[in-house]
Design an enzyme around this catalytic site. Structure first.
Site, mmCIF file in Angstrom:
data_model
loop_
_atom_site.group_PDB
_atom_site.id
_atom_site.type_symbol
_atom_site.label_atom_id
_atom_site.label_comp_id
_atom_site.label_asym_id
_atom_site.label_seq_id
_atom_site.Cartn_x
_atom_site.Cartn_y
_atom_site.Cartn_z
ATOM 1 N N ARG A 1 0.551 -1.296 0.083
ATOM 2 C CA ARG A 1 -0.174 0.077 -0.034
ATOM 3 C C ARG A 1 0.885 1.325 0.083
ATOM 4 O O ARG A 1 0.475 2.231 -0.673
ATOM 5 C CB ARG A 1 -0.905 0.122 1.239
ATOM 6 C CG ARG A 1 -1.707 0.996 1.196
ATOM 7 C CD ARG A 1 -2.686 1.160 2.507
ATOM 8 N NE ARG A 1 -3.920 1.999 2.493
ATOM 9 C CZ ARG A 1 -4.573 2.371 3.740
ATOM 10 N NH1 ARG A 1 -3.815 2.099 4.833
ATOM 11 N NH2 ARG A 1 -5.495 3.153 3.772
ATOM 12 N N ASN B 1 -7.875 6.348 -0.041
ATOM 13 C CA ASN B 1 -7.024 5.125 -0.386
ATOM 14 C C ASN B 1 -7.722 4.018 0.840
ATOM 15 O O ASN B 1 -7.535 4.351 2.089
ATOM 16 C CB ASN B 1 -5.352 5.027 0.054
ATOM 17 C CG ASN B 1 -5.021 3.774 -0.434
ATOM 18 O OD1 ASN B 1 -4.757 2.827 0.464
ATOM 19 N ND2 ASN B 1 -4.160 3.870 -1.503
ATOM 20 N N SER B 2 -8.646 3.189 0.357
ATOM 21 C CA SER B 2 -9.452 2.448 1.235
ATOM 22 C C SER B 2 -8.359 1.876 2.271
ATOM 23 O O SER B 2 -7.370 1.291 1.981
ATOM 24 C CB SER B 2 -10.230 1.518 0.479
ATOM 25 O OG SER B 2 -11.238 2.303 -0.485
ATOM 26 N N GLN B 3 -9.220 1.558 3.366
ATOM 27 C CA GLN B 3 -8.681 0.599 4.289
ATOM 28 C C GLN B 3 -8.129 -0.936 4.091
ATOM 29 O O GLN B 3 -8.931 -1.390 3.239
ATOM 30 C CB GLN B 3 -9.227 0.635 5.859
ATOM 31 C CG GLN B 3 -10.412 -0.136 5.765
ATOM 32 C CD GLN B 3 -11.514 0.325 6.817
ATOM 33 O OE1 GLN B 3 -11.531 1.574 7.086
ATOM 34 N NE2 GLN B 3 -11.537 -0.637 7.921
ATOM 35 N N PRO B 4 -6.847 -1.308 4.437
ATOM 36 C CA PRO B 4 -6.584 -2.657 3.824
ATOM 37 C C PRO B 4 -7.695 -3.832 4.139
ATOM 38 O O PRO B 4 -7.972 -4.485 3.240
ATOM 39 C CB PRO B 4 -5.357 -2.842 4.431
ATOM 40 C CG PRO B 4 -4.795 -1.481 4.780
ATOM 41 C CD PRO B 4 -5.916 -0.639 5.022
#
Length: 189
Positions: free
Chosen positions: A16, A42-45
């Site tokens: 990421r 940026n979306s959470q993992p």
């Protein structure tokens, strides 16, 4: 290998941090969405992993990544579909699309690209059909325009009004199931 194992391996291989602005890279391991500018995140993992597991992209698939943002999900999808697959990311914000496309090219991800989406067009009609479509923005309802871009046997994963929906197409028959949990994303339109 199970889909969960393939996704975990992809997330280890495609870090990421490489897809974050320099001032955010120290936060890459945090399981939170990170603002990358222009109203995008940026979306959470854990959310990305859950969506990829639901999508179940397979080697050789043609994939459309709607709301590609920084290009991280596009790169993850490229890893999952391998050299025989193709991934097209579309992103409404030209600056994000250009930066993501440049980053993918510098990383040598030749099976994936990100293009600037047209405001009046959802997805990439005329470029499909796609085996898998991933949407990283909240829709009000399942977008028929994207269902129409699915190949026979294709799958669409899309957040709709806080829930994650999985749409499978078999010929003209479409089934929709709801995954557990609640989600937040920037609006699709």
């Amino acid at each position: 290998m199970s889909v969960r194992g393939r996704v975990a391996e992809a997330m280890t291989s495609v870090t990421r941090a490489d897809f974050l602005p320099a001032d955010l890279r120290e936060h890459a391991a945090e399981d939170v969405p990170l603002r990358i500018g222009h109203g995008a995140t940026n979306s959470q993992p854990s959310t990305v992993a859950a969506m990829l597991e639901l999508l179940d992209p397979r080697p050789g698939d043609r994939v459309l990544d709607v709301g590609a943002g920084s290009g991280w999900t596009t790169a993850l999808l490229a890893h999952l579909v391998g050299a025989g697959g193709q991934v097209l990311g579309v992103e409404l914000v030209p600056e994000l699309a250009t930066a993501a496309a440049d980053l993918l090219a510098r990383r040598g991800v030749g099976t994936a690209t990100v293009e600037t989406a047209r405001v009046d067009v959802l997805g990439a009609p005329g470029r499909g059909p796609f085996d898998r479509i991933l949407v990283s923005a909240m829709a009000r309802a399942v977008p028929d325009e994207l269902v129409d871009q699915l190949a026979d046997g294709g799958r669409l994963v899309v957040p709709v009004q806080g829930r994650m929906l999985v749409v499978d197409r078999s010929g003209q028959h479409v089934t929709t199931t709801t995954a557990p949990g609640y989600y937040r994303f920037v609006p699709l339109r």
